[in-house]
Design an enzyme around this catalytic site. Structure first.
Site, PDB file in Angstrom:
ATOM      1  N   ASN A  40      -0.273   0.846   6.014  1.00 19.42           N
ATOM      2  CA  ASN A  40       0.393  -0.154   5.185  1.00 19.42           C
ATOM      3  C   ASN A  40       0.869  -1.270   6.113  1.00 19.42           C
ATOM      4  O   ASN A  40       1.546  -0.999   7.097  1.00 19.42           O
ATOM      5  CB  ASN A  40       1.586   0.463   4.452  1.00 19.42           C
ATOM      6  CG  ASN A  40       2.322  -0.552   3.589  1.00 19.42           C
ATOM      7  OD1 ASN A  40       1.792  -1.613   3.271  1.00 19.42           O
ATOM      8  ND2 ASN A  40       3.546  -0.218   3.204  1.00 19.42           N
ATOM      9  N   GLY A  41       0.523  -2.517   5.794  1.00 16.22           N
ATOM     10  CA  GLY A  41       0.949  -3.632   6.631  1.00 16.22           C
ATOM     11  C   GLY A  41      -0.219  -4.513   7.028  1.00 16.22           C
ATOM     12  O   GLY A  41      -1.303  -4.449   6.441  1.00 16.22           O
ATOM     13  N   LYS A  48       7.332 -14.384 -15.288  1.00 13.01           N
ATOM     14  CA  LYS A  48       6.940 -13.163 -15.990  1.00 13.01           C
ATOM     15  C   LYS A  48       5.646 -13.372 -16.769  1.00 13.01           C
ATOM     16  O   LYS A  48       4.756 -12.517 -16.765  1.00 13.01           O
ATOM     17  CB  LYS A  48       8.048 -12.703 -16.943  1.00 13.01           C
ATOM     18  CG  LYS A  48       9.195 -12.013 -16.261  1.00 13.01           C
ATOM     19  CD  LYS A  48       8.781 -10.633 -15.757  1.00 13.01           C
ATOM     20  CE  LYS A  48       9.743 -10.135 -14.705  1.00 13.01           C
ATOM     21  NZ  LYS A  48       9.619 -10.822 -13.410  1.00 13.01           N
ATOM     22  N   CYS A  66       0.839  -1.189   0.000  1.00 12.54           N
ATOM     23  CA  CYS A  66       0.000   0.000   0.000  1.00 12.54           C
ATOM     24  C   CYS A  66       0.880   1.246   0.000  1.00 12.54           C
ATOM     25  O   CYS A  66       2.057   1.197   0.322  1.00 12.54           O
ATOM     26  CB  CYS A  66      -0.909   0.009   1.222  1.00 12.54           C
ATOM     27  SG  CYS A  66      -1.908  -1.470   1.402  1.00 12.54           S
ATOM     28  N   TRP A 112      -3.709  -2.057  -1.409  1.00 20.50           N
ATOM     29  CA  TRP A 112      -3.639  -3.407  -1.987  1.00 20.50           C
ATOM     30  C   TRP A 112      -4.272  -4.330  -0.960  1.00 20.50           C
ATOM     31  O   TRP A 112      -3.780  -4.467   0.149  1.00 20.50           O
ATOM     32  CB  TRP A 112      -2.191  -3.780  -2.272  1.00 20.50           C
ATOM     33  CG  TRP A 112      -2.022  -5.062  -3.014  1.00 20.50           C
ATOM     34  CD1 TRP A 112      -2.096  -5.242  -4.358  1.00 20.50           C
ATOM     35  CD2 TRP A 112      -1.715  -6.349  -2.455  1.00 20.50           C
ATOM     36  NE1 TRP A 112      -1.860  -6.563  -4.678  1.00 20.50           N
ATOM     37  CE2 TRP A 112      -1.631  -7.267  -3.531  1.00 20.50           C
ATOM     38  CE3 TRP A 112      -1.505  -6.822  -1.164  1.00 20.50           C
ATOM     39  CZ2 TRP A 112      -1.330  -8.609  -3.343  1.00 20.50           C
ATOM     40  CZ3 TRP A 112      -1.223  -8.166  -0.972  1.00 20.50           C
ATOM     41  CH2 TRP A 112      -1.140  -9.045  -2.066  1.00 20.50           C
ATOM     42  N   GLU A 118       2.745 -13.569 -14.357  1.00 21.73           N
ATOM     43  CA  GLU A 118       2.464 -12.306 -13.659  1.00 21.73           C
ATOM     44  C   GLU A 118       1.609 -11.367 -14.488  1.00 21.73           C
ATOM     45  O   GLU A 118       0.682 -10.739 -13.967  1.00 21.73           O
ATOM     46  CB  GLU A 118       3.778 -11.603 -13.317  1.00 21.73           C
ATOM     47  CG  GLU A 118       4.525 -12.185 -12.135  1.00 21.73           C
ATOM     48  CD  GLU A 118       5.804 -11.420 -11.847  1.00 21.73           C
ATOM     49  OE1 GLU A 118       6.069 -11.147 -10.671  1.00 21.73           O
ATOM     50  OE2 GLU A 118       6.552 -11.107 -12.805  1.00 21.73           O
ATOM     51  N   LYS A 132       4.165  -4.106  -5.977  1.00 25.30           N
ATOM     52  CA  LYS A 132       5.582  -3.946  -6.281  1.00 25.30           C
ATOM     53  C   LYS A 132       6.463  -4.283  -5.098  1.00 25.30           C
ATOM     54  O   LYS A 132       7.460  -4.983  -5.224  1.00 25.30           O
ATOM     55  CB  LYS A 132       5.845  -2.502  -6.733  1.00 25.30           C
ATOM     56  CG  LYS A 132       7.291  -2.231  -7.168  1.00 25.30           C
ATOM     57  CD  LYS A 132       7.663  -3.082  -8.372  1.00 25.30           C
ATOM     58  CE  LYS A 132       9.071  -2.836  -8.816  1.00 25.30           C
ATOM     59  NZ  LYS A 132       9.473  -3.770  -9.895  1.00 25.30           N
ATOM     60  N   HIS A 184      10.599 -36.611 -16.445  1.00 25.82           N
ATOM     61  CA  HIS A 184      10.166 -37.080 -15.129  1.00 25.82           C
ATOM     62  C   HIS A 184       8.800 -36.537 -14.737  1.00 25.82           C
ATOM     63  O   HIS A 184       8.478 -36.480 -13.549  1.00 25.82           O
ATOM     64  CB  HIS A 184      11.199 -36.708 -14.074  1.00 25.82           C
ATOM     65  CG  HIS A 184      12.523 -37.391 -14.266  1.00 25.82           C
ATOM     66  ND1 HIS A 184      12.697 -38.738 -14.086  1.00 25.82           N
ATOM     67  CD2 HIS A 184      13.731 -36.899 -14.652  1.00 25.82           C
ATOM     68  CE1 HIS A 184      13.961 -39.067 -14.336  1.00 25.82           C
ATOM     69  NE2 HIS A 184      14.603 -37.968 -14.686  1.00 25.82           N
ATOM     70  N   ARG A 198       3.489   0.677  -6.798  1.00 26.85           N
ATOM     71  CA  ARG A 198       3.446  -0.346  -5.761  1.00 26.85           C
ATOM     72  C   ARG A 198       2.309  -1.347  -5.990  1.00 26.85           C
ATOM     73  O   ARG A 198       2.315  -2.419  -5.398  1.00 26.85           O
ATOM     74  CB  ARG A 198       3.256   0.316  -4.389  1.00 26.85           C
ATOM     75  CG  ARG A 198       4.487   1.025  -3.868  1.00 26.85           C
ATOM     76  CD  ARG A 198       4.159   1.816  -2.597  1.00 26.85           C
ATOM     77  NE  ARG A 198       5.400   2.230  -1.939  1.00 26.85           N
ATOM     78  CZ  ARG A 198       5.867   1.692  -0.825  1.00 26.85           C
ATOM     79  NH1 ARG A 198       5.231   0.711  -0.248  1.00 26.85           N
ATOM     80  NH2 ARG A 198       6.983   2.128  -0.289  1.00 26.85           N
ATOM     81  N   GLU A 233      12.295 -17.748 -14.303  1.00 24.50           N
ATOM     82  CA  GLU A 233      11.945 -16.334 -14.372  1.00 24.50           C
ATOM     83  C   GLU A 233      11.039 -16.042 -15.563  1.00 24.50           C
ATOM     84  O   GLU A 233      10.093 -15.257 -15.463  1.00 24.50           O
ATOM     85  CB  GLU A 233      13.225 -15.488 -14.443  1.00 24.50           C
ATOM     86  CG  GLU A 233      13.027 -14.017 -14.747  1.00 24.50           C
ATOM     87  CD  GLU A 233      12.219 -13.249 -13.711  1.00 24.50           C
ATOM     88  OE1 GLU A 233      11.904 -12.081 -13.978  1.00 24.50           O
ATOM     89  OE2 GLU A 233      11.902 -13.820 -12.645  1.00 24.50           O
TER      90      GLU A 233
END
Length: 607
Positions: free
Chosen positions: A98-99, A484, A2, A74, A487, A602, A503, A27, A480
């Protein structure tokens, strides 16, 4: 996660609050709101969704007042609705947060029994009611905040606005970052320097447990016990940054394109370009010779940078590496060696799980190193030695340039470790450094693949599942690449070590499944080519990312993306470019919110 802005202004404050919140869009958020004091009364405007919705609300129903707080949320507790949007308020106090308040349920039950009426599902609202209860019992605003802090369990940054107190803002932090901005007859609170960039470049960062009482002329900081403390004011270079897209459609596109420049800037910090030797920044020199093991911890994309680094440290320095996802590190309870090095990797330097791991390692007597992009961040401040990246402000939630800058720093550190441990000769060092110096040019060449990748993206967008394969250092890059794509396009994707294909994952392969293979023409290429043949035999659509020699030996593929030839050591930085572009253009084709993908933030400052 946030974002918080608070301002004691000389004129109408609402436009400034919105401007500050715009700087915090990077963010990630799902609702926004502001509160001001109008003739001493708390008034609010909140809106679900993007800031433009809040702006429309303010245009239709403006807010007066020179004192205010603002927030981009958020969602952690409760859906992203207007009712759950911050600021939360009683008739006496408004708060942004925030938190996560871990004990909010028991506090809410206690407050409800005392007559408090809750209008949201959030954990934050208990903070407003706690402070309001203290005020009703006769406490001053300062005492109300201090008493409220004592009852909260969890990580938080808070900003308070009080009815009838036009010249007062109070902020508090525990775990989550909060900064003070100093102006001329004005004063500010913000989640970071970026939030305060439109107003000031003179910043004071609160330490963990601090709370601050602000008026337009005074700044009083107290520690968690209530004792007055002094924290230095610094000039923030971030405040001078103009955060815009330039000529690009999205911030992510701009940041992908910036990589040759910012990786070059980062390498300059770690290389003596004239001598062709590693030279760590002033204050960051570290002797690896006495280490028996290295512990690395990080989250998300930064964790994949650490996975690449494990290959480098073990190959070039013969230094055994233990690497953990930060959210698992403490709970695995690994044996740690006092005096050993624990290396934390974080773009923001505020990642809650990584910070918790840092403190755990500190308690075990380890030396703490930090690879961070924000030198004033909590992780940087608590580390013994900081290895800075120079990526600049990264707005896109999906990390791109921060990732490659982390790789650049870790590559330099691996060479330094190799020299310290007498594994690498001067000639070896010179060869490896020469390959690092070439990276910006090679990355710029790799960016020329963009038109080809843009044409490929529509076929990837039709898939429900995508596999990424790689061997050696290409394996973490495959992980990665899959991350991406997940996301920002919301397509299910998984990365695997190519040898693991048989496998299990090969069961997923058919003509509808693209398989992205990262295969530089190195000592592992032949084995990876065998895996490609297994995919081809089952109708899988192979998208091969390789160099010219690899293309010549590849056989039939659905598409082949040819990156410039590079020394195998630096291939992860080069191959990062096409996987980023592939995810980006697939997401653009699908029409998703590339810079602010759903459910993501973020800077993850809660566990």
């Amino acid at each position: 996660m946030c974002g918080i802005v608070g301002i004691l202004a000389r004129e109408a404050v609402a436009p400034q609050l919105v401007d500050g919140l715009k700087r915090l869009e990077y963010r990630g958020y799902d609702s926004a709101g502001i509160a001001t004091l109008d003739d001493g009364r708390i008034v609010r405007r909140r809106a679900e969704g993007k800031l433009r919705n809040l702006e429309a609300r303010l245009l239709a129903d403006p807010l007066a007042g020179r004192t205010g707080i603002g927030h981009t949320r958020w969602a952690t507790h409760g859906a992203p609705t207007e009712a759950n949007a911050h600021p939360h308020a009683t008739d006496r106090v408004a708060v942004v947060h925030n938190g996560i308040i871990e004990n909010f349920r028991e506090l809410r039950e206690q407050l409800t029994e005392q007559g408090a009426v809750f209008t949201s599902q959030t954990d934050t609202e208990v903070v407003a009611h706690l402070a309001s209860s203290a005020l009703a019992a006769g406490a001053t605003p300062q005492l109300a905040v201090h008493e409220t802090m004592k009852r909260l369990r969890g990580a938080f940054a808070l900003a308070f606005l009080f009815e009838g107190h036009d010249d007062l803002l109070i902020g508090a932090r525990r775990g989550s970052p909060l900064a003070i901005g100093h102006g001329d007859g004005e004063v500010y609170l913000g989640s970071d320097a970026v939030a305060l960039a439109p107003f000031t470049d003179e910043i004071t960062y609160l330490e963990d447990g601090d709370w601050v009482v602000l008026t337009r002329e005074t700044v009083e900081i107290f520690d968690e016990g209530g004792a007055p403390v002094s924290r230095p004011a610094i000039r923030s270079s971030v405040a001078s940054v103009i955060v815009d897209k330039g000529a690009h459609r999205h911030f992510m596109a701009k940041e992908i394109a910036e990589q040759p420049e910012v990786v070059g800037h980062t390498l300059v910090r770690f290389i003596d370009m004239t001598a062709g030797r590693i030279r760590l920044p002033a204050g960051a020199d570290f002797d690896f010779s006495g280490l028996d093991r290295l512990a690395i911890s990080a989250c998300g994309t930064a964790y994949y940078a650490g996975l690449v680094a494990r290959y480098w440290f073990e190959k070039f320095a013969r230094l055994p590496v233990d690497i953990d996802i930060a959210s698992e590190f403490r709970y695995r309870e690994p044996p740690l060696t006092p005096g050993g090095l624990a290396l934390m990797i974080s773009q923001s330097g505020e990642t809650a799980d990584t910070l918790a791991t840092l403190r755990h390692c500190r308690a075990q007597g380890m030396t703490i190193g930090a690879v961070v992009n924000v030198p004033t961040s909590t992780i940087a401040r608590e580390a013994d030695v900081v290895f800075p990246t120079t990526a600049g402000v990264e707005v896109g939630v999906a990390s791109t340039k921060a990732f490659t800058c982390q790789l650049a720093v870790l590559a330099a550190l691996a060479i330094k470790a190799g020299r310290d441990r007498r594994v690498l000769s001067e000639q070896d060092e010179a060869k490896l450094v020469a390959s690092l110096i070439e990276i910006p040019r090679l990355m710029a060449e790799a960016l020329h693949l963009e038109p080809e990748i843009e044409k490929l993206a529509p076929s990837i967008a039709k898939a429900k599942d995508v596999l990424y394969l790689g061997r050696g250092t290409s394996y973490p890059i495959a992980l990665e690449g899959a991350l991406k794509l997940k996301e920002i396009s919301y397509i299910h994707a998984e990365g695997y070590a190519a040898g693991e294909l048989k496998h299990g994952p090969i069961a997923l392969v058919d003509e509808n499944v693209p398989v992205v293979v990262l295969a530089p023409f190195d000592g592992l290429f032949e084995k990876t080519a065998s895996n490609m043949q297994e995919v081809a035999a089952r109708g899988g659509r192979i998208v091969l990312i390789t160099d010219k020699e690899g293309e010549a030996h590849a056989g039939e593929t659905y598409a082949t993306l040819v990156v410039p030839n590079a020394y195998a050591f630096v291939s992860p930085l080069i191959y990062a470019i096409p996987i980023q572009l592939l995810a980006y253009h697939t997401a653009v084709f699908m029409g998703t919110d590339v810079d602010q993908p759903r459910n993501l933030a973020k800077s993850v400052t809660v566990e």
